[in-house]
Scaffold this active site. Structure first.
Site, short mmCIF file in Angstrom:
data_model
loop_
_atom_site.label_atom_id
_atom_site.label_comp_id
_atom_site.label_asym_id
_atom_site.label_seq_id
_atom_site.Cartn_x
_atom_site.Cartn_y
_atom_site.Cartn_z
N HIS A 263 0.83 -1.20 0.00
CA HIS A 263 0.00 0.00 0.00
C HIS A 263 0.87 1.27 0.00
O HIS A 263 0.72 2.14 -0.86
CB HIS A 263 -0.91 -0.02 1.23
N GLU A 264 1.81 1.32 0.94
CA GLU A 264 2.66 2.51 1.02
C GLU A 264 3.54 2.65 -0.22
O GLU A 264 3.87 3.75 -0.65
CB GLU A 264 3.52 2.49 2.29
N HIS A 267 1.75 4.59 -2.81
CA HIS A 267 1.91 6.03 -2.57
C HIS A 267 3.29 6.50 -3.04
O HIS A 267 3.44 7.54 -3.68
CB HIS A 267 1.77 6.34 -1.08
N GLU A 293 -4.55 8.04 -3.00
CA GLU A 293 -5.07 6.77 -2.47
C GLU A 293 -5.39 5.79 -3.60
O GLU A 293 -5.33 4.57 -3.40
CB GLU A 293 -6.31 7.06 -1.60
ZN ZN Z 1 -3.04 5.26 1.85
#
Ligand code: ZN
Length: 500
Positions: A263-264, A267, A293
């Protein structure tokens, strides 16, 4: 130097102050000994003040005006025009609020956080309600100063999702809600998946090695980034060439670090992917929180929880944790990482139920702001909606309306960005696979370059040139919509649960 270049140079200096703040914050969360907290708070406050004062200074305003005058004839799509539009938005937003209101918000949110922590411990909304009323009142004032055409909530939303209106969010959510509620109901009627395999004993160092190998494969550049441990996972950027991520390890819950890391990384790929020619300019940045996001969700869920991904990498995972997963088939593992179960806590929600948690908050915020939901009645309204959407009722306020930190920080209008990003991730992925027929076969071989290249071109390189709504149309050919997301969820999860 002409006015425009003087403006850009000044903003670059402010940018360097801001990235220095980011370095100190990163250190605070990753390495600073507890004793450093007091001085660090002072250091951050001074730098924050310097950055703010440099930006709202009359000199910035005058340069901006002069640059706008000089560029009056420039093409609407030129970088100069788009840069000045972005800076004008930032400048107006930063200067429209009176200093006294900004100070009052800082005070109220600092106190508010303490009140929220205690109220949550006591699981008592009544302790927190007066704080929420006060912060709502301040938010109404913010909305009045910032200005809006239609509804006060628009002005709050606009702070996080530039240009987005409440009615745009309503359109997307209204389109999504019935299909989502129906899918949750159908999945709940199917035999539940056993995910206990994910709670076995997973050595932390092996988790780190596996996670870092995966994200390097995906495209995270360790020459221009690193991963450390922190209490709360996050991604922070000190500039395009130094984008860092953090994770946390749970020995008995594999997805915590593994899926959090991916997830990170989503980003971070966005931040590492801004166009090099935009370095040190206002265009080198994210379009919005929602677009940010969309990148993290796309890599975490659409890729990291896909069958294609585990078809390639499950054997590596088994080898990494020698013996621990030997008796578990790839099918059982794939189903375990995709278990759907209505639960009380948003941050622990699965892919299917997540957006319903957000819709609930969006409705609560609108209601509180326009007065149709009295602050004292929030627990009752919250629990009724949980029952409506997810078929469960929280046993107490701590597991219900007191679970999130956002309201204590006065951040009304923030929540929708999480769901908008999630919805957008599917829209972007669908278009990417239509534009480039090689992406799906590449993913099936565990190769991510063609997907990343599409995202670089359509989402990362544009940086802050376009408002999120413009970016979505340019990238996908249509406005934000939720049918791609619904189709993705229905196809995937009906197969996972063996229902048609
Ligand atoms: Zn996030």
């Amino acid at each position: 130097m002409d006015n425009y270049n003087m403006l850009i140079a000044r903003l670059a200096e402010i940018g360097h102050v801001n990235t220095s703040i980011a370095v100190l914050s990163w250190d605070q969360q990753c390495y600073m000994p507890p004793g450093g907290a007091h001085e660090r708070a002072e250091q951050l406050a001074v730098l924050g003040k310097i950055s703010h004062e440099m930006f709202v200074d009359e000199a910035t305003g005058k340069l901006l005006e002069a640059a706008e005058r000089d560029a009056a004839g420039a093409a609407p799509e030129s970088d100069v025009t788009l840069t000045l539009r972005a800076v004008r938005r930032d400048y107006d937003r930063a200067t429209k609020l009176p200093t006294s209101l900004v100070a009052e918000i800082a005070r109220a949110t600092t106190l508010g956080h303490e009140v929220w922590v205690k109220a949550r411990e006591a699981s008592d909304w009544n302790q927190f309600a007066p704080t929420v009323s006060h912060l709502l009142d301040l938010s109404r004032q913010v909305a009045e100063y910032l200005g809006y055409e239609d509804r006060a909530y628009d002005a709050l939303l606009d702070q996080y999702e530039p240009g987005m209106k409440t009615r745009d969010v309503e359109r997307v959510f209204d389109e999504l809600r019935p299909g989502l509620v129906a899918l949750v109901r159908d999945l709940a009627a199917a035999p539940q998946i056993d995910d206990s395999v994910l709670r076995r004993d997973f050595d932390e160092e092996q988790q780190r090695i596996f996670g870092e190998a995966i994200i390097a494969k995906i495209g995270y550049d360790f020459t221009n980034g690193r991963q450390d441990r922190a209490v709360h996972p996050f991604c922070t950027s000190f500039g395009r060439n130094d984008v860092r991520i953090t994770t946390r390890y749970d020995r008995n819950w594999l997805p915590s670090a593994l899926m959090g890391t991916i997830h990170e990384t989503g980003h971070a790929l966005y931040e590492q992917g801004f166009d090099p020619k935009d370095d040190f300019t206002p265009l080198s940045g994210a379009a919005s929180l929602g677009v940010h996001e969309s990148q993290s969700r796309l890599w975490e869920n659409i890729i990291g929880r896909s069958r294609a991904f585990w078809n390639v990498y499950y054997q590596d995972l088994q080898r990494q944790f020698s013996g621990v997963l030997d008796d578990i088939s790839i099918d059982a593992f794939y189903r375990a990482v995709n278990k759907v179960e209505p639960s009380f806590i948003r941050v622990e929600a699965d892919e299917v139920t997540y957006c319903l948690h957000i819709m609930l908050r969006f409705e609560m915020e609108k209601g509180m702001l326009d007065g149709s939901i009295a602050v004292k009645d929030v627990p009752e309204a919250w629990n009724a909606k949980m029952q409506d959407y997810l078929g469960i009722t929280p046993p107490n306020d701590a597991e219900g309306c007191l679970q999130d930190v956002h309201w204590s920080g006065g951040m009304f209008g923030y929540f929708p960005t999480y769901a908008l990003g999630t919805i957008l991730s599917a829209q972007l992925f669908e278009k990417a696979t239509q534009d480039n027929a090689q992406i799906v076969p590449d993913l099936e071989r565990g190769e991510f370059g063609s997907l990343l290249a599409w995202l670089r071109e359509k989402v990362h390189h544009p940086g802050r040139r376009y408002l999120p709504a413009e970016l979505v149309v340019r990238a996908t050919g249509e406005p934000a919509q939720s049918h791609s997301y619904l189709k993705y969820l229905n196809t995937k999860f009906r197969e996972v649960y063996g229902i048609c």
